[in-house]
Motif scaffolding. Structure first.
Motif, PDB file in Angstrom:
ATOM      1  N   GLY A  80       0.814  -1.209   0.000  1.00 32.87           N
ATOM      2  CA  GLY A  80       0.000   0.000   0.000  1.00 32.87           C
ATOM      3  C   GLY A  80       0.847   1.257   0.000  1.00 32.87           C
ATOM      4  N   LEU A  81       1.881   1.275   0.826  1.00 30.16           N
ATOM      5  CA  LEU A  81       2.771   2.434   0.887  1.00 30.16           C
ATOM      6  C   LEU A  81       3.509   2.626  -0.432  1.00 30.16           C
ATOM      7  CD1 LEU A  81       4.032   4.700   2.630  1.00 30.16           C
ATOM      8  CD2 LEU A  81       5.807   3.040   3.271  1.00 30.16           C
ATOM      9  N   ASP A  82       4.054   1.543  -0.984  1.00 30.10           N
ATOM     10  CA  ASP A  82       4.793   1.641  -2.245  1.00 30.10           C
ATOM     11  C   ASP A  82       3.907   2.150  -3.378  1.00 30.10           C
ATOM     12  OD1 ASP A  82       7.089   0.760  -1.038  1.00 30.10           O
ATOM     13  OD2 ASP A  82       7.232  -1.111  -2.153  1.00 30.10           O
ATOM     14  N   PHE A  83       2.713   1.595  -3.479  1.00 28.55           N
ATOM     15  CA  PHE A  83       1.806   2.029  -4.547  1.00 28.55           C
ATOM     16  C   PHE A  83       1.390   3.483  -4.351  1.00 28.55           C
ATOM     17  CE2 PHE A  83       0.247  -2.604  -5.108  1.00 28.55           C
ATOM     18  CZ  PHE A  83       1.321  -2.882  -5.942  1.00 28.55           C
ATOM     19  N   ALA A  84       1.047   3.859  -3.128  1.00 30.20           N
ATOM     20  CA  ALA A  84       0.603   5.226  -2.857  1.00 30.20           C
ATOM     21  C   ALA A  84       1.714   6.238  -3.124  1.00 30.20           C
ATOM     22  CB  ALA A  84       0.097   5.343  -1.420  1.00 30.20           C
ATOM     23  N   PHE A  92       4.250   8.404 -10.708  1.00 32.51           N
ATOM     24  CA  PHE A  92       4.590   7.341 -11.652  1.00 32.51           C
ATOM     25  C   PHE A  92       3.310   6.754 -12.236  1.00 32.51           C
ATOM     26  CE2 PHE A  92       8.603   6.269  -8.990  1.00 32.51           C
ATOM     27  CZ  PHE A  92       9.324   7.247  -9.645  1.00 32.51           C
ATOM     28  N   ARG A  93       3.390   6.342 -13.485  1.00 32.74           N
ATOM     29  CA  ARG A  93       2.277   5.619 -14.089  1.00 32.74           C
ATOM     30  C   ARG A  93       2.251   4.210 -13.508  1.00 32.74           C
ATOM     31  NH1 ARG A  93       0.366   7.620 -19.209  1.00 32.74           N
ATOM     32  NH2 ARG A  93       1.356   9.625 -19.621  1.00 32.74           N
ATOM     33  N   TRP A  94       1.079   3.585 -13.569  1.00 35.88           N
ATOM     34  CA  TRP A  94       0.940   2.229 -13.032  1.00 35.88           C
ATOM     35  C   TRP A  94       1.894   1.260 -13.730  1.00 35.88           C
ATOM     36  CZ3 TRP A  94      -0.816   1.915  -8.477  1.00 35.88           C
ATOM     37  CH2 TRP A  94      -1.865   2.714  -8.036  1.00 35.88           C
ATOM     38  N   GLN A  95       2.131   1.462 -15.028  1.00 29.59           N
ATOM     39  CA  GLN A  95       3.050   0.582 -15.769  1.00 29.59           C
ATOM     40  C   GLN A  95       4.466   0.688 -15.213  1.00 29.59           C
ATOM     41  OE1 GLN A  95       1.021   2.860 -17.100  1.00 29.59           O
ATOM     42  NE2 GLN A  95      -0.269   1.884 -18.643  1.00 29.59           N
ATOM     43  N   ARG A  96       4.861   1.880 -14.836  1.00 28.33           N
ATOM     44  CA  ARG A  96       6.200   2.094 -14.263  1.00 28.33           C
ATOM     45  C   ARG A  96       6.324   1.401 -12.912  1.00 28.33           C
ATOM     46  NH1 ARG A  96       9.605   2.572 -11.174  1.00 28.33           N
ATOM     47  NH2 ARG A  96      11.288   4.061 -11.001  1.00 28.33           N
ATOM     48  N   ALA A  98       4.544  -1.186 -11.932  1.00 30.16           N
ATOM     49  CA  ALA A  98       4.499  -2.641 -12.188  1.00 30.16           C
ATOM     50  C   ALA A  98       5.851  -3.178 -12.631  1.00 30.16           C
ATOM     51  CB  ALA A  98       3.427  -2.951 -13.231  1.00 30.16           C
ATOM     52  N   ARG A  99       6.619  -2.395 -13.389  1.00 24.49           N
ATOM     53  CA  ARG A  99       7.950  -2.854 -13.847  1.00 24.49           C
ATOM     54  C   ARG A  99       8.876  -3.183 -12.683  1.00 24.49           C
ATOM     55  NH1 ARG A  99       7.967   1.275 -17.881  1.00 24.49           N
ATOM     56  NH2 ARG A  99       9.323   2.464 -16.513  1.00 24.49           N
ATOM     57  N   ASP A 100       8.743  -2.431 -11.580  1.00 21.46           N
ATOM     58  CA  ASP A 100       9.597  -2.701 -10.414  1.00 21.46           C
ATOM     59  C   ASP A 100       9.331  -4.086  -9.830  1.00 21.46           C
ATOM     60  OD1 ASP A 100      10.935  -0.306 -10.509  1.00 21.46           O
ATOM     61  OD2 ASP A 100       9.687   0.669  -8.998  1.00 21.46           O
ATOM     62  N   PHE A 101       8.138  -4.611 -10.045  1.00 26.57           N
ATOM     63  CA  PHE A 101       7.759  -5.915  -9.504  1.00 26.57           C
ATOM     64  C   PHE A 101       7.942  -7.052 -10.508  1.00 26.57           C
ATOM     65  CE2 PHE A 101       5.622  -2.873  -6.849  1.00 26.57           C
ATOM     66  CZ  PHE A 101       5.669  -3.432  -5.599  1.00 26.57           C
ATOM     67  N   ASP A 102       8.239  -6.744 -11.756  1.00 25.60           N
ATOM     68  CA  ASP A 102       8.281  -7.738 -12.833  1.00 25.60           C
ATOM     69  C   ASP A 102       9.712  -8.192 -13.110  1.00 25.60           C
ATOM     70  OD1 ASP A 102       7.965  -9.313 -15.059  1.00 25.60           O
ATOM     71  OD2 ASP A 102       7.025  -7.759 -16.285  1.00 25.60           O
ATOM     72  N   PRO A 103      10.057  -9.428 -12.726  1.00 26.85           N
ATOM     73  CA  PRO A 103      11.419  -9.912 -12.973  1.00 26.85           C
ATOM     74  C   PRO A 103      11.781  -9.944 -14.458  1.00 26.85           C
ATOM     75  CG  PRO A 103      10.237 -11.408 -11.508  1.00 26.85           C
ATOM     76  CD  PRO A 103       9.251 -10.399 -12.003  1.00 26.85           C
ATOM     77  N   ARG A 104      10.788 -10.085 -15.327  1.00 24.56           N
ATOM     78  CA  ARG A 104      11.064 -10.095 -16.772  1.00 24.56           C
ATOM     79  C   ARG A 104      11.575  -8.746 -17.245  1.00 24.56           C
ATOM     80  NH1 ARG A 104       5.311 -11.691 -18.666  1.00 24.56           N
ATOM     81  NH2 ARG A 104       5.005 -10.117 -17.061  1.00 24.56           N
TER      82      ARG A 104
END
Length: 128
Positions: A80-84, A92-96, A98-104
């Motif tokens: 919650g803190l990270d997203f907020a 940051f955009r949601w895509q940006r 999400a990239r931090d969480f995506d190992p790919r």
């Protein structure tokens, strides 16, 4: 136990903010943003495990269910803190995010969150 879990999480969140600030100021220019974020996940996970290990007796969680529940609480609060912060403070955009969480994409934050979730159980196991 729950109030203590919140206090411990607050300490970890504060240390993560300090660690993130130092990462940006000291590492980003030297090794690049993506690599610095990866280093930050590793060092942040180590900090979280150390804090958990040092505070586990005070926390008072004893059973596997309590340990996993505390880890789940910390995970939810941190996500919650990270997203907020990412979305509304840094814009940051949601895509940006999400990239931090995506190992790919080279994002290791999902691994760091897994360590955070498991940290009470890991600390209890290491303490014997």
């Amino acid at each position: 136990m729950w109030l203590r879990a919140l206090v411990i999480w607050g300490v970890m969140a504060f240390l993560e903010i300090v660690q993130g600030t130092l990462r940006v100021k000291l590492l980003n220019r030297r090794i690049g943003d993506k690599r610095a974020r990866q280093v930050g996940v590793v060092t942040g996970s180590i900090v979280n495990l150390l804090v958990t290990g040092l505070t586990l007796p005070w926390l008072g969680a004893r059973t596997p269910g309590e340990l996993w529940s505390v880890g789940l609480l910390w995970l939810g609060l941190t996500l919650g803190l990270d997203f907020a912060v990412g979305r509304w403070l840094f814009q940051f955009r949601w895509q940006r995010i999400a990239r931090d969480f995506d190992p790919r994409s080279g994002g290791w934050l999902s691994g760091g969150m897994l360590v955070l979730l498991c940290s009470p159980w890991i600390a209890a196991w290491l303490r014997g």
